[in-house]
Design a protein around this motif. Structure first.
Motif, PDB file in Angstrom:
ATOM      1  N   ASP A  21      39.447  21.649  96.512  1.00 52.55           N
ATOM      2  CA  ASP A  21      40.565  22.556  96.806  1.00 52.55           C
ATOM      3  C   ASP A  21      41.789  21.905  97.431  1.00 52.55           C
ATOM      4  O   ASP A  21      42.734  22.594  97.805  1.00 52.55           O
ATOM      5  CB  ASP A  21      40.122  23.756  97.676  1.00 52.55           C
ATOM      6  CG  ASP A  21      39.257  24.699  96.876  1.00 52.55           C
ATOM      7  OD1 ASP A  21      39.454  24.765  95.652  1.00 52.55           O
ATOM      8  OD2 ASP A  21      38.368  25.344  97.461  1.00 52.55           O
ATOM      9  N   GLY A  23      43.731  20.030  95.744  1.00 54.33           N
ATOM     10  CA  GLY A  23      44.776  20.083  94.719  1.00 54.33           C
ATOM     11  C   GLY A  23      44.641  19.029  93.638  1.00 54.33           C
ATOM     12  O   GLY A  23      45.575  18.782  92.885  1.00 54.33           O
ATOM     13  N   LYS A  24      43.443  18.438  93.498  1.00 52.09           N
ATOM     14  CA  LYS A  24      43.226  17.387  92.495  1.00 52.09           C
ATOM     15  C   LYS A  24      43.506  17.886  91.079  1.00 52.09           C
ATOM     16  O   LYS A  24      44.222  17.242  90.315  1.00 52.09           O
ATOM     17  CB  LYS A  24      41.786  16.873  92.605  1.00 52.09           C
ATOM     18  CG  LYS A  24      41.470  15.747  91.662  1.00 52.09           C
ATOM     19  CD  LYS A  24      40.044  15.288  91.852  1.00 52.09           C
ATOM     20  CE  LYS A  24      39.077  16.375  91.457  1.00 52.09           C
ATOM     21  NZ  LYS A  24      38.110  16.065  90.472  1.00 52.09           N
ATOM     22  N   THR A  25      42.941  19.050  90.748  1.00 52.66           N
ATOM     23  CA  THR A  25      43.106  19.577  89.389  1.00 52.66           C
ATOM     24  C   THR A  25      44.578  19.891  89.114  1.00 52.66           C
ATOM     25  O   THR A  25      45.103  19.574  88.045  1.00 52.66           O
ATOM     26  CB  THR A  25      42.269  20.865  89.215  1.00 52.66           C
ATOM     27  OG1 THR A  25      40.987  20.634  89.785  1.00 52.66           O
ATOM     28  CG2 THR A  25      42.108  21.241  87.772  1.00 52.66           C
ATOM     29  N   THR A  26      45.231  20.500  90.083  1.00 51.71           N
ATOM     30  CA  THR A  26      46.646  20.852  89.900  1.00 51.71           C
ATOM     31  C   THR A  26      47.478  19.584  89.698  1.00 51.71           C
ATOM     32  O   THR A  26      48.321  19.520  88.811  1.00 51.71           O
ATOM     33  CB  THR A  26      47.150  21.626  91.145  1.00 51.71           C
ATOM     34  OG1 THR A  26      46.203  22.640  91.467  1.00 51.71           O
ATOM     35  CG2 THR A  26      48.496  22.264  90.879  1.00 51.71           C
ATOM     36  N   LYS A  45      42.669  23.769  84.170  1.00 51.83           N
ATOM     37  CA  LYS A  45      42.150  24.758  85.120  1.00 51.83           C
ATOM     38  C   LYS A  45      40.985  25.569  84.563  1.00 51.83           C
ATOM     39  O   LYS A  45      40.137  26.023  85.302  1.00 51.83           O
ATOM     40  CB  LYS A  45      43.262  25.735  85.504  1.00 51.83           C
ATOM     41  CG  LYS A  45      44.179  25.195  86.547  1.00 51.83           C
ATOM     42  CD  LYS A  45      43.732  25.681  87.884  1.00 51.83           C
ATOM     43  CE  LYS A  45      44.516  24.980  88.961  1.00 51.83           C
ATOM     44  NZ  LYS A  45      43.959  25.102  90.250  1.00 51.83           N
ATOM     45  N   LYS A  48      37.832  24.554  85.875  1.00 48.43           N
ATOM     46  CA  LYS A  48      37.647  24.862  87.279  1.00 48.43           C
ATOM     47  C   LYS A  48      37.205  26.312  87.463  1.00 48.43           C
ATOM     48  O   LYS A  48      36.308  26.603  88.252  1.00 48.43           O
ATOM     49  CB  LYS A  48      38.973  24.686  88.026  1.00 48.43           C
ATOM     50  CG  LYS A  48      39.114  23.466  88.864  1.00 48.43           C
ATOM     51  CD  LYS A  48      38.196  23.421  90.048  1.00 48.43           C
ATOM     52  CE  LYS A  48      38.645  24.249  91.210  1.00 48.43           C
ATOM     53  NZ  LYS A  48      39.934  23.902  91.742  1.00 48.43           N
ATOM     54  N   HIS A  90      33.199  19.555  93.094  1.00 51.72           N
ATOM     55  CA  HIS A  90      32.730  20.849  93.591  1.00 51.72           C
ATOM     56  C   HIS A  90      31.205  20.853  93.570  1.00 51.72           C
ATOM     57  O   HIS A  90      30.571  19.986  94.125  1.00 51.72           O
ATOM     58  CB  HIS A  90      33.335  21.981  92.756  1.00 51.72           C
ATOM     59  CG  HIS A  90      34.774  22.213  93.092  1.00 51.72           C
ATOM     60  ND1 HIS A  90      35.767  21.381  92.652  1.00 51.72           N
ATOM     61  CD2 HIS A  90      35.379  23.159  93.842  1.00 51.72           C
ATOM     62  CE1 HIS A  90      36.939  21.817  93.120  1.00 51.72           C
ATOM     63  NE2 HIS A  90      36.718  22.890  93.829  1.00 51.72           N
ATOM     64  N   ASN A 140      49.470  16.943  99.998  1.00 50.00           N
ATOM     65  CA  ASN A 140      49.802  18.092  99.155  1.00 50.00           C
ATOM     66  C   ASN A 140      49.995  19.369  99.989  1.00 50.00           C
ATOM     67  O   ASN A 140      49.674  19.401 101.168  1.00 50.00           O
ATOM     68  CB  ASN A 140      48.654  18.278  98.140  1.00 50.00           C
ATOM     69  CG  ASN A 140      48.990  19.274  97.062  1.00 50.00           C
ATOM     70  OD1 ASN A 140      50.158  19.457  96.719  1.00 50.00           O
ATOM     71  ND2 ASN A 140      47.971  19.937  96.524  1.00 50.00           N
ATOM     72  N   LYS A 141      50.488  20.385  99.331  1.00 50.68           N
ATOM     73  CA  LYS A 141      50.676  21.730  99.903  1.00 50.68           C
ATOM     74  C   LYS A 141      51.685  21.735 101.042  1.00 50.68           C
ATOM     75  O   LYS A 141      51.500  22.436 102.039  1.00 50.68           O
ATOM     76  CB  LYS A 141      49.334  22.328 100.370  1.00 50.68           C
ATOM     77  CG  LYS A 141      48.263  22.346  99.288  1.00 50.68           C
ATOM     78  CD  LYS A 141      47.136  23.289  99.600  1.00 50.68           C
ATOM     79  CE  LYS A 141      46.028  23.171  98.566  1.00 50.68           C
ATOM     80  NZ  LYS A 141      44.894  24.012  98.785  1.00 50.68           N
ATOM     81  N   ASP A 143      54.366  23.114 100.935  1.00 48.40           N
ATOM     82  CA  ASP A 143      54.998  24.436 100.951  1.00 48.40           C
ATOM     83  C   ASP A 143      54.257  25.387 101.884  1.00 48.40           C
ATOM     84  O   ASP A 143      54.632  26.536 102.041  1.00 48.40           O
ATOM     85  CB  ASP A 143      55.015  25.012  99.524  1.00 48.40           C
ATOM     86  CG  ASP A 143      53.608  25.125  98.949  1.00 48.40           C
ATOM     87  OD1 ASP A 143      52.813  24.166  99.117  1.00 48.40           O
ATOM     88  OD2 ASP A 143      53.280  26.165  98.358  1.00 48.40           O
ATOM     89  N   SER A 255      54.214  18.982  96.772  1.00 51.13           N
ATOM     90  CA  SER A 255      53.457  20.194  96.467  1.00 51.13           C
ATOM     91  C   SER A 255      53.137  20.193  94.983  1.00 51.13           C
ATOM     92  O   SER A 255      54.025  20.402  94.149  1.00 51.13           O
ATOM     93  CB  SER A 255      54.282  21.438  96.836  1.00 51.13           C
ATOM     94  OG  SER A 255      53.670  22.568  96.271  1.00 51.13           O
TER      95      SER A 255
HETATM   96  P1  G4P Z   1      40.836  20.762  93.506  1.00 50.03           P
HETATM   97  O1  G4P Z   1      40.894  20.379  92.072  1.00 50.03           O
HETATM   98  O2  G4P Z   1      41.127  19.628  94.440  1.00 50.03           O
HETATM   99  O3  G4P Z   1      39.614  21.494  93.899  1.00 50.03           O
HETATM  100  O4  G4P Z   1      42.042  21.783  93.797  1.00 50.03           O
HETATM  101  P2  G4P Z   1      42.923  22.676  92.835  1.00 50.03           P
HETATM  102  O5  G4P Z   1      43.947  21.862  92.146  1.00 50.03           O
HETATM  103  O6  G4P Z   1      42.074  23.566  92.012  1.00 50.03           O
HETATM  104  O7  G4P Z   1      43.678  23.525  93.929  1.00 50.03           O
HETATM  105  C1  G4P Z   1      42.983  24.373  94.835  1.00 50.03           C
HETATM  106  C2  G4P Z   1      43.855  25.556  95.213  1.00 50.03           C
HETATM  107  O8  G4P Z   1      45.025  25.082  95.885  1.00 50.03           O
HETATM  108  C3  G4P Z   1      44.342  26.335  93.999  1.00 50.03           C
HETATM  109  O9  G4P Z   1      44.464  27.684  94.393  1.00 50.03           O
HETATM  110  C4  G4P Z   1      45.738  25.775  93.778  1.00 50.03           C
HETATM  111  O10 G4P Z   1      46.581  26.666  93.104  1.00 50.03           O
HETATM  112  C5  G4P Z   1      46.188  25.539  95.203  1.00 50.03           C
HETATM  113  N1  G4P Z   1      47.223  24.494  95.311  1.00 50.03           N
HETATM  114  C6  G4P Z   1      47.271  23.284  94.717  1.00 50.03           C
HETATM  115  N2  G4P Z   1      48.403  22.636  95.066  1.00 50.03           N
HETATM  116  C7  G4P Z   1      49.079  23.450  95.904  1.00 50.03           C
HETATM  117  C8  G4P Z   1      50.330  23.360  96.594  1.00 50.03           C
HETATM  118  O11 G4P Z   1      51.055  22.380  96.508  1.00 50.03           O
HETATM  119  N3  G4P Z   1      50.660  24.418  97.375  1.00 50.03           N
HETATM  120  C9  G4P Z   1      49.894  25.522  97.510  1.00 50.03           C
HETATM  121  N4  G4P Z   1      50.328  26.500  98.303  1.00 50.03           N
HETATM  122  N5  G4P Z   1      48.704  25.652  96.860  1.00 50.03           N
HETATM  123  C10 G4P Z   1      48.321  24.636  96.071  1.00 50.03           C
HETATM  124  P3  G4P Z   1      43.376  28.772  93.995  1.00 50.03           P
HETATM  125  O12 G4P Z   1      43.886  30.071  94.495  1.00 50.03           O
HETATM  126  O13 G4P Z   1      42.023  28.330  94.436  1.00 50.03           O
HETATM  127  O14 G4P Z   1      43.331  28.690  92.453  1.00 50.03           O
HETATM  128  P4  G4P Z   1      44.349  29.266  91.400  1.00 50.03           P
HETATM  129  O15 G4P Z   1      44.003  30.688  91.299  1.00 50.03           O
HETATM  130  O16 G4P Z   1      45.742  29.031  91.903  1.00 50.03           O
HETATM  131  O17 G4P Z   1      44.048  28.484  90.187  1.00 50.03           O
END
Ligand code: G4P
Length: 528
Positions: A21, A23-26, A45, A48, A90, A140-141, A143, A255
């Motif tokens: 979680d 943000g690897k997949t993103t 995704k 995931k 995961h 990451n994140k 924002d 982000s």
């Molecule tokens: P992972 O592969 O490392 O497990 O992580 P993944 O990219 O699936 O990201 C985990 C959650 O964090 C996802 O939300 C994703 O949208 C969110 N996320 C990734 N990058 C950022 C960012 O820069 N900012 C914010 N605010 N969130 C981020 P989710 O609700 O679990 O999934 P989804 O419904 O968005 O797909």
């Protein structure tokens, strides 16, 4: 024929490490979008979603077609051939995750700015350290309201024991996030949520006293940035060699979800990340440029559907050119083998390839001849080193439920352990088999496969151990004395090497301190 040297210099083979979680997949997806390898966000995704939706491993198995496709994702960007190797994190976190890191040349580490360094990153980092893998960090994140940049950097330095070197700096965070100052290229990059940055959002600012800066981000943020830039001077300047030897990690902020800071990361990555490196073997070092082909198997993907017993062995090419029509020498069995339809992995698709180069990963269809760690060559009889078994953390004894099938059970356990699904040990005290894994899912997989492929039924009983270490000593007497005194905590691995089991990390550390004449190893390879 292709120019081998040019092909090698083009390639960047890496893995992304992170805690689930973060943000690897993103991030992977955004990379693929930049490379034009996928057209829409969400393509990766899909995999995931299924992982989150269920804890049933059969459901995960159904997704295996996708999972093979995303195991390696190749794409072209700025005249580079980039191979991203997936590190399952995961429910599917297992030894494969560690072993994949033996097949990469560098790593991008993703940290969630709201959480800092988390457990799985910590474990993966230990594997990177064994090979001094170069690491670029992406925080990451940004924002979201998270820890301050200084806190985050301190957290990385203290928990991962690696020096950080920020190459970009965030301006605010959460709702007040305005963008990053790219220290590497001396550019201000302004943040726009959910938008792909365009050229207008990047402004060259070589001097922080440039009045443009106040116009763009306001006076308070400008003053804060100036103060921060003074602070940043406490960090070492970027030193390419220190990065390439794994002693410092350049850090970027951004982000992934908003596609912000990702292009800067990717551009820096292709600039500094190493092309395929030399590899250690039992007969010295092999350079990628050596014309004779060589490579090793780091992962085997077995299809558990009994109707389709095909397996795919993942081979990392280390030197020379792989050619489809050629026969290669399988060093362990001393046999020549030819692969039918070797597969190259491009994002989302598999294609049969005619040739491949160092740094590339190819899939070989296999009927059970190949094992993890196997070397293929053009005739030379060396083995690649550095593909060990990693110290497992979850242990269970195996109880046979059908005494008529004990042979099948033994054979099944042995074969599955050879395949790398889990590690098999025999307890010294009663000779009973015991399974050790690094991920919980493996037990379901083993039980299912034993039943369907070997017609053997078993049940697992949990053990309290949390760590296994291979032990050696130069003093035979000390060793036999230790084994005798700690008999209940001793086992042998499938190759007959001694293993010591402990219930807590603390008790292991105490033993390591007290037993001066015994060496404790966290991978099988360092023990022999
Ligand atoms: P992972 O592969 O490392 O497990 O992580 P993944 O990219 O699936 O990201 C985990 C959650 O964090 C996802 O939300 C994703 O949208 C969110 N996320 C990734 N990058 C950022 C960012 O820069 N900012 C914010 N605010 N969130 C981020 P989710 O609700 O679990 O999934 P989804 O419904 O968005 O797909």
């Amino acid at each position: 024929m292709s120019d081998l040297n040019a092909e090698i210099l083009k390639r960047r083979t890496f893995g992304i490490i992170s805690h689930p979680d973060a943000g690897k997949t993103t991030l992977t997806e955004k990379f693929l979008l930049f490379g034009g390898a996928i057209q829409v966000a969400g393509a990766i995704k899909a995999k995931k979603a299924s992982r989150h939706a269920t804890s049933d491993f059969m459901e995960i198995e159904k997704q295996r077609g996708i999972s093979v496709a995303t195991s390696v994702m190749g794409f072209e960007y700025n005249n580079r051939k980039i191979n991203i190797l997936d590190t399952p994190g995961h429910k599917d976190f297992c030894e494969d995750t560690y072993r994949t890191l033996t097949a990469v040349d560098s790593v991008i580490m993703v940290i969630d700015s709201t959480k800092g360094v988390e457990t799985q990153t910590f474990k993966l980092m230990e594997v990177c350290r064994m090979r001094d893998t170069p690491i670029i960090t992406f925080i990451n994140k940004m924002d979201r309201e998270g820890m301050s940049p200084i806190e985050l950097l301190d957290n990385i330095e203290s928990s991962l024991k690696i020096q950080v070197c920020p190459l970009s700096w965030p301006i605010g965070s959460g709702k007040a996030f305005k963008g990053v100052y790219n220290i590497y290229s001396k550019e201000l990059v302004l943040y726009k949520p959910h938008q792909k940055q365009d050229a207008h959002d990047t402004v060259k600012i070589t001097d922080l006293n440039d009045p443009k800066l106040v116009d763009l981000i306001g006076e308070d943020a400008t003053n804060q940035l100036k103060d921060d830039m003074e602070l940043v001077e406490v960090y070492p300047p970027f030193d390419l060699n220190a990065y390439l030897t794994g002693t410092i990690t350049p850090v970027f902020f951004g982000s992934a979800l908003n596609n912000f800071g990702v292009k800067e990361l990717l551009d820096c990555f292709i600039d500094i990340a190493p092309p395929p490196k030399n590899r250690a073997t039992t007969h010295g070092t092999i350079e990628p440029i050596q014309p004779k082909f060589s490579g090793f198997i780091f992962k085997i993907h077995a299809n558990i559907d009994p109707k389709h017993r095909d397996r795919i062995a993942f081979l990392r090419i280390c030197s020379g050119t792989f050619e489809r029509q050629k026969k290669y020498f399988h060093v362990r069995s001393e046999k020549q083998i030819r692969s039918v339809n070797p597969t190259a992995f491009m994002a989302q698709s598999k294609t049969v390839i005619d040739e491949a180069f160092p740094g590339d990963i190819i899939g070989l269809h296999d009927t059970g001849n190949l094992k993890i760690g196997d070397t293929l060559t053009e005739g030379d009889a060396f083995h690649f080193t550095g593909i060990p078994s990693f110290s497992p953390e979850i242990f269970k004894t195996v109880k046979n439920l059908d005494p008529m099938k004990s042979k099948q059970l033994k054979k099944g356990l042995e074969q599955l352990s050879e395949e790398g699904v889990a590690q098999l040990f025999y307890k010294e005290i009663d000779g009973q088999p015991m399974i050790g894994t690094v991920g919980v899912l493996q037990f379901d997989v083993i039980q299912y496969r034993l039943e369907h492929e070997y017609q053997a039924k078993c049940r697992f009983e949990p053990l309290n151990y949390t760590k296994a270490c291979w032990i050696t000593s130069e003093k035979d007497e000390v060793m036999s004395d230790f084994i005798r005194r700690r008999k209940s905590q001793i086992a042998k691995d499938k190759d007959g090497h001694w293993v010591f089991l402990t219930e807590t990390r603390w008790s292991l550390e105490r033993e390591i301190k007290e037993q001066e004449d015994i060496d404790f190893h966290f991978t099988s390879e360092s023990s022999h």
